[in-house]
Write a protein that holds these residues in place. Sequence first.
Motif, short mmCIF file in Angstrom:
data_model
loop_
_atom_site.label_atom_id
_atom_site.label_comp_id
_atom_site.label_asym_id
_atom_site.label_seq_id
_atom_site.Cartn_x
_atom_site.Cartn_y
_atom_site.Cartn_z
N MET A 66 0.84 -1.17 0.00
CA MET A 66 0.00 0.00 0.00
C MET A 66 0.89 1.24 0.00
SD MET A 66 -3.41 -1.03 1.93
CE MET A 66 -4.08 0.37 1.21
N THR A 67 0.40 2.26 -0.63
CA THR A 67 1.13 3.52 -0.66
C THR A 67 0.17 4.66 -0.33
OG1 THR A 67 0.68 3.85 -3.00
CG2 THR A 67 2.71 2.69 -2.45
N GLY A 68 0.73 5.76 0.09
CA GLY A 68 -0.10 6.92 0.40
C GLY A 68 0.61 8.19 -0.01
N LYS A 69 -0.17 9.20 -0.35
CA LYS A 69 0.39 10.51 -0.66
C LYS A 69 -0.67 11.55 -0.36
CE LYS A 69 -0.79 11.30 -5.49
NZ LYS A 69 -0.32 11.70 -6.78
N SER A 70 -0.24 12.75 -0.09
CA SER A 70 -1.19 13.79 0.22
C SER A 70 -0.61 15.17 -0.04
CB SER A 70 -1.59 13.69 1.69
OG SER A 70 -2.49 14.72 2.02
N SER A 71 -1.50 16.07 -0.39
CA SER A 71 -1.09 17.47 -0.52
C SER A 71 -1.87 18.32 0.47
CB SER A 71 -1.33 17.96 -1.95
OG SER A 71 -2.69 17.81 -2.27
N ASP A 107 -3.07 9.24 -9.86
CA ASP A 107 -3.97 8.95 -8.74
C ASP A 107 -3.81 7.53 -8.21
OD1 ASP A 107 -5.06 11.45 -8.58
OD2 ASP A 107 -6.76 10.97 -9.90
N ASP A 108 -3.62 6.57 -9.10
CA ASP A 108 -3.44 5.19 -8.69
C ASP A 108 -1.97 4.82 -8.79
OD1 ASP A 108 -6.17 4.93 -8.31
OD2 ASP A 108 -6.50 4.26 -10.37
N PRO A 109 -1.36 4.37 -7.68
CA PRO A 109 0.08 4.07 -7.71
C PRO A 109 0.41 2.95 -8.68
CG PRO A 109 -0.94 3.25 -5.71
CD PRO A 109 -1.99 4.05 -6.42
N ILE A 110 1.58 3.06 -9.29
CA ILE A 110 2.05 2.05 -10.23
C ILE A 110 3.38 1.51 -9.72
CG2 ILE A 110 2.82 1.60 -12.59
CD1 ILE A 110 1.04 4.01 -13.43
N VAL A 111 3.45 0.20 -9.50
CA VAL A 111 4.68 -0.45 -9.06
C VAL A 111 5.35 -1.05 -10.27
CG1 VAL A 111 5.66 -2.32 -7.68
CG2 VAL A 111 3.75 -1.00 -6.79
N THR A 112 6.63 -0.77 -10.43
CA THR A 112 7.42 -1.37 -11.50
C THR A 112 8.66 -1.98 -10.88
OG1 THR A 112 6.65 0.31 -13.04
CG2 THR A 112 8.58 -0.98 -13.70
N PHE A 113 8.74 -3.30 -10.94
CA PHE A 113 9.95 -3.96 -10.46
C PHE A 113 10.98 -3.96 -11.57
CE2 PHE A 113 6.88 -5.95 -7.47
CZ PHE A 113 7.48 -5.50 -6.30
N THR A 114 12.22 -3.67 -11.21
CA THR A 114 13.26 -3.49 -12.22
C THR A 114 14.28 -4.62 -12.23
OG1 THR A 114 14.50 -2.14 -10.66
CG2 THR A 114 13.03 -0.99 -12.19
N GLY A 115 14.13 -5.61 -11.36
CA GLY A 115 15.10 -6.71 -11.30
C GLY A 115 15.12 -7.49 -12.59
N ASN A 136 -4.39 -9.70 -17.52
CA ASN A 136 -4.56 -8.36 -16.98
C ASN A 136 -4.86 -8.44 -15.49
OD1 ASN A 136 -4.84 -5.58 -16.85
ND2 ASN A 136 -6.95 -5.60 -17.58
N CYS A 137 -3.95 -7.92 -14.66
CA CYS A 137 -4.11 -7.93 -13.21
C CYS A 137 -4.38 -6.50 -12.76
CB CYS A 137 -2.85 -8.47 -12.55
SG CYS A 137 -2.49 -10.16 -13.02
N LEU A 138 -5.58 -6.26 -12.24
CA LEU A 138 -5.99 -4.92 -11.86
C LEU A 138 -5.68 -4.63 -10.40
CD1 LEU A 138 -9.45 -4.87 -13.67
CD2 LEU A 138 -7.29 -3.91 -14.48
N ARG A 139 -5.36 -3.39 -10.12
CA ARG A 139 -5.03 -2.94 -8.78
C ARG A 139 -6.21 -3.20 -7.84
NH1 ARG A 139 -6.02 1.35 -5.88
NH2 ARG A 139 -7.21 2.37 -7.49
#
Length: 151
Positions: free
Chosen positions: A1-6, A55-63, A125-128
Motif C-alpha cells: 500500500m502507498t499513500g500521498k497527500s497534498s 492517482d493510482d500508484p504504479i509499481v514497476t519492479f526493475t530486477g 490483466n491484473c488490476l489494482r
Amino acid sequence: MTGKSSNTNFPFKNANALVRVELSSVVPGSYSISSITLSSTEALNGPGVIDLSVDDPIVTFTGTEDAHKSNTLRITEPILLEEEPVYFYILVPAKTYSDFTITINGMNEMEGTPLSWTKTLNNVNCLRSKITYLPKIFEAVDFSGSLEGTN
C-alpha cells in the motif's frame, strides 16, 4: 500500500493485485500440492519503483535476474485435491502481463511419486486491488498424474 497527500487527507491505495489459481481433482484424494510458482518474463518482485504521480500508484519492479521473475507459494502441509476446488492466491504488481507460467509441484498419492505440472497463459490483466481469476487450468485426469488444461 502507498499513500500521498497534498493536504490533511492522507489516503492509502493498494498498488498490487492478487492472482487466484483454482485446483481440483476428478480422482478425489489422489494428488497433493506442495508448491505453486507463478513466473513471467517480467519482474514480479525485487528492486523497483512506485510511481505516485498519478492517482493510482504504479509499481514497476526493475530486477532482471530469474529470482525476480517468480513468486512461489510453498505449502508446509501438502493439500489433497478433491472434486471441490481449492483456491490459492499469489500477490503481483498490477499491470497486464504478456505471459504467466504456473508450475505446480505435488505428489501422486496413489503411486507415491512426485509430480510437476506447468501451464503458460498469455496477456493476463491484473488490476489494482482486484483478484484476477485465472481459468481452471489443471484437472487431474488419470492415476498417472497427467493433467490437461481446461481454459
